[in-house]
Structures are given as C-alpha cells and as structure tokens.
Design a protein around this motif. Sequence first.
Motif, PDB file in Angstrom:
ATOM      1  N   GLY A 129      -7.538 -11.004  -7.281  1.00 19.41           N
ATOM      2  CA  GLY A 129      -8.228 -11.307  -6.042  1.00 19.41           C
ATOM      3  C   GLY A 129      -7.312 -11.243  -4.837  1.00 19.41           C
ATOM      4  N   ALA A 130      -7.889 -11.472  -3.666  1.00 24.38           N
ATOM      5  CA  ALA A 130      -7.153 -11.453  -2.403  1.00 24.38           C
ATOM      6  C   ALA A 130      -7.216 -12.828  -1.760  1.00 24.38           C
ATOM      7  N   GLN A 131      -6.163 -13.146  -1.023  1.00 23.27           N
ATOM      8  CA  GLN A 131      -6.063 -14.440  -0.359  1.00 23.27           C
ATOM      9  C   GLN A 131      -5.520 -14.253   1.049  1.00 23.27           C
ATOM     10  N   ALA A 132      -5.787 -15.250   1.900  1.00 25.36           N
ATOM     11  CA  ALA A 132      -5.231 -15.234   3.251  1.00 25.36           C
ATOM     12  C   ALA A 132      -5.108 -16.658   3.755  1.00 25.36           C
ATOM     13  N   ALA A 194     -11.137  -7.261   5.108  1.00 21.07           N
ATOM     14  CA  ALA A 194     -10.931  -7.950   3.830  1.00 21.07           C
ATOM     15  C   ALA A 194     -11.432  -9.388   3.859  1.00 21.07           C
ATOM     16  N   GLU A 195     -11.312 -10.044   4.992  1.00 21.08           N
ATOM     17  CA  GLU A 195     -11.744 -11.442   5.053  1.00 21.08           C
ATOM     18  C   GLU A 195     -13.172 -11.601   5.565  1.00 21.08           C
ATOM     19  N   GLY A 196     -13.868 -10.477   5.798  1.00 24.15           N
ATOM     20  CA  GLY A 196     -15.271 -10.536   6.158  1.00 24.15           C
ATOM     21  C   GLY A 196     -15.567 -10.797   7.614  1.00 24.15           C
ATOM     22  N   ALA A 197     -14.548 -10.766   8.477  1.00 26.46           N
ATOM     23  CA  ALA A 197     -14.771 -10.998   9.903  1.00 26.46           C
ATOM     24  C   ALA A 197     -15.396  -9.786  10.573  1.00 26.46           C
ATOM     25  N   ILE A 198     -15.029  -8.583  10.129  1.00 30.94           N
ATOM     26  CA  ILE A 198     -15.676  -7.351  10.558  1.00 30.94           C
ATOM     27  C   ILE A 198     -16.018  -6.547   9.307  1.00 30.94           C
ATOM     28  N   ASP A 199     -16.700  -5.419   9.485  1.00 31.12           N
ATOM     29  CA  ASP A 199     -17.278  -4.726   8.340  1.00 31.12           C
ATOM     30  C   ASP A 199     -16.654  -3.375   8.032  1.00 31.12           C
ATOM     31  N   LEU A 200     -16.050  -2.743   9.041  1.00 31.08           N
ATOM     32  CA  LEU A 200     -15.461  -1.411   8.891  1.00 31.08           C
ATOM     33  C   LEU A 200     -14.215  -1.306   9.743  1.00 31.08           C
ATOM     34  N   ALA A 201     -13.240  -0.533   9.259  1.00 39.71           N
ATOM     35  CA  ALA A 201     -12.061  -0.189  10.051  1.00 39.71           C
ATOM     36  C   ALA A 201     -11.683   1.244   9.717  1.00 39.71           C
ATOM     37  N   ALA A 202     -11.466   2.061  10.750  1.00 36.42           N
ATOM     38  CA  ALA A 202     -11.218   3.488  10.534  1.00 36.42           C
ATOM     39  C   ALA A 202     -10.040   3.963  11.372  1.00 36.42           C
ATOM     40  N   GLU A 203      -9.194   4.787  10.749  1.00 38.71           N
ATOM     41  CA  GLU A 203      -8.052   5.387  11.444  1.00 38.71           C
ATOM     42  C   GLU A 203      -7.955   6.868  11.080  1.00 38.71           C
ATOM     43  N   PRO A 204      -7.792   7.746  12.078  1.00 34.50           N
ATOM     44  CA  PRO A 204      -7.716   9.179  11.792  1.00 34.50           C
ATOM     45  C   PRO A 204      -6.349   9.644  11.341  1.00 34.50           C
ATOM     46  N   ILE A 205      -5.315   8.827  11.537  1.00 28.80           N
ATOM     47  CA  ILE A 205      -3.979   9.210  11.079  1.00 28.80           C
ATOM     48  C   ILE A 205      -3.194   7.959  10.719  1.00 28.80           C
ATOM     49  N   ILE A 217      -5.319  -5.068  -0.947  1.00 29.25           N
ATOM     50  CA  ILE A 217      -5.918  -6.283  -0.378  1.00 29.25           C
ATOM     51  C   ILE A 217      -7.412  -6.091  -0.156  1.00 29.25           C
ATOM     52  N   VAL A 218      -7.802  -4.973   0.453  1.00 25.66           N
ATOM     53  CA  VAL A 218      -9.222  -4.711   0.693  1.00 25.66           C
ATOM     54  C   VAL A 218      -9.977  -4.605  -0.628  1.00 25.66           C
ATOM     55  N   GLN A 219      -9.419  -3.883  -1.588  1.00 22.51           N
ATOM     56  CA  GLN A 219     -10.104  -3.716  -2.866  1.00 22.51           C
ATOM     57  C   GLN A 219     -10.261  -5.036  -3.608  1.00 22.51           C
ATOM     58  N   GLU A 220      -9.214  -5.847  -3.615  1.00 21.35           N
ATOM     59  CA  GLU A 220      -9.284  -7.120  -4.324  1.00 21.35           C
ATOM     60  C   GLU A 220     -10.200  -8.114  -3.623  1.00 21.35           C
ATOM     61  N   ALA A 221     -10.493  -7.882  -2.332  1.00 19.02           N
ATOM     62  CA  ALA A 221     -11.446  -8.716  -1.605  1.00 19.02           C
ATOM     63  C   ALA A 221     -12.885  -8.244  -1.800  1.00 19.02           C
ATOM     64  N   GLY A 222     -13.070  -7.190  -2.611  1.00 23.25           N
ATOM     65  CA  GLY A 222     -14.401  -6.678  -2.892  1.00 23.25           C
ATOM     66  C   GLY A 222     -14.800  -5.499  -2.038  1.00 23.25           C
TER      67      GLY A 222
END
Length: 256
Positions: A129-132, A194-205, A217-222
Amino acid sequence: MVDDLALARHLADLADAITASRFRSRDLAVDRKPDRTPVTDADLAVEDAVRAALAEHRPGDEIAGEERGGQVGAGRTWVLDPIDGTKNFLRGVPAWATLLALVEDGSPVVGMISAPALGRRWEAASGRGAQAGPPGSPEPISVSGVGELADAYVSTTHLGTWVEHHSRESYLRLVDACWENRAFGDFWQHCLVAEGAIDLAAEPIVNPWDVAAVQVIVQEAGGTFTDLSGERTFQGGSALSSNTRLHDGALALLRR
C-alpha cells in the motif's frame, strides 16, 4: 539488514537535512546544465550523500541519479532525483521534494517522496500500500472515486511544454473535458492524485528519475500510472497518473 522501505526513509532523512538547511539560503549556488535547467549546490550535496549511504548499505545495487548519471538496467537500481522542483527551490517556493525509488528488473518496487518544506512524505512498497503524512507519522492513502471526466480535477504542467513535446490541442481537449484544472507541477500533482485530492495529473515530458517513485506510489494507492501512449512505464518520457476510473478516457483525449 534494514528493509528497503526503511532504508528509503533513512535516505530521505539524509536528504531533508541538507535541503532544509539550504532552502532560502542567501549563499545558494546555482548553475545551469547544458539543457538550461538549473542545478544548485543542494542538488549535488543530496545526490552525493545518498550515493554514499547506498554504497554502505546496498553496495551491490546500481544507482541512477539526475546529477551524477547512471542507467536503469537489470537487477536492482536506485533511481534518484535529489530535488524535484529545483526552480521552486531556488525561488523560495516550498513545493519541491527529494524522490527515491528502488527499481527491480525494470519495475519500481519502493517509492519515497519527501517534501520537507511542506512537512509531508509519500511512500509505498509493492504489495504494502501507499502512505503519506509528516515524517514518522504516515497514514494509508488512496485515490479518489470520481468516475466522470466532467467531475474531475486535473493538474498539468506549463502549456509551452505541451506545445513543444506533445500537442496543444490534446492538452486543451483534456482540460476542457474536466471540471477544474490547475498546474501544481512536478511530483506534487501525482502525489495529490495518490491521496485522492485530485483525479488526474499529466506531463508531456519527464525523465525516469521524475516519476519512478511516483509510479509505485500511485499504483499502491489504487491508481494507474502510464506514459501518454498508455504504457505502464516510468521510462516512456511522459506521464499520466489517475484514479484508474478516468484513465482510459484521459488517454483518448491526449492522443495527438
């Protein structure tokens, strides 16, 4: 022998001691690398300290760092970004962090992101799992349950990077499809997914050291982490983190 996640915590402690002492220092030394990105004396000091500690505790492991080089190959490799968000760091903006990941046979299995100026860490190990939370007091985290792009909160990065490295049109398709958008940038936006505060994050590079820790971290947070082509890799040169439910829809909008 201390386990790998505990070692990552120790390495983060070493890094935080250096970065916190140099943050907002009047004598901070700043140079430009060949790609015109900045590097500070703190970046170099952190990478050297982490490499020295790994040489002591994991002498058989490889290391790939932003400042001193190295490659991710077969076996075990520690992937290090001593300060992600260096531009924030040198300007006195507190959104920066040290990123550490252990990669085994090409897959991240331990991730540690430590942001001392924010007083927060994010960590994960495969299957655990993931923790913060504040250092020493982490709590389990999980991604959001938002199921429609029209209800989604998305974070991206500087529009100019989309124009140069991917597509202005795909960027606009994504942000226009979502309820709200911001540009938290760098590591932080993926941690917020990962902590559910937002839903998507995208970077082109991105570089591998920018997102190796993010992936586990993202994967272990589901959540789900891929590059913009949909490959589940931190070495694809781009990044999309999501709460999983929104991933396919976001990828469809981001196709050039």
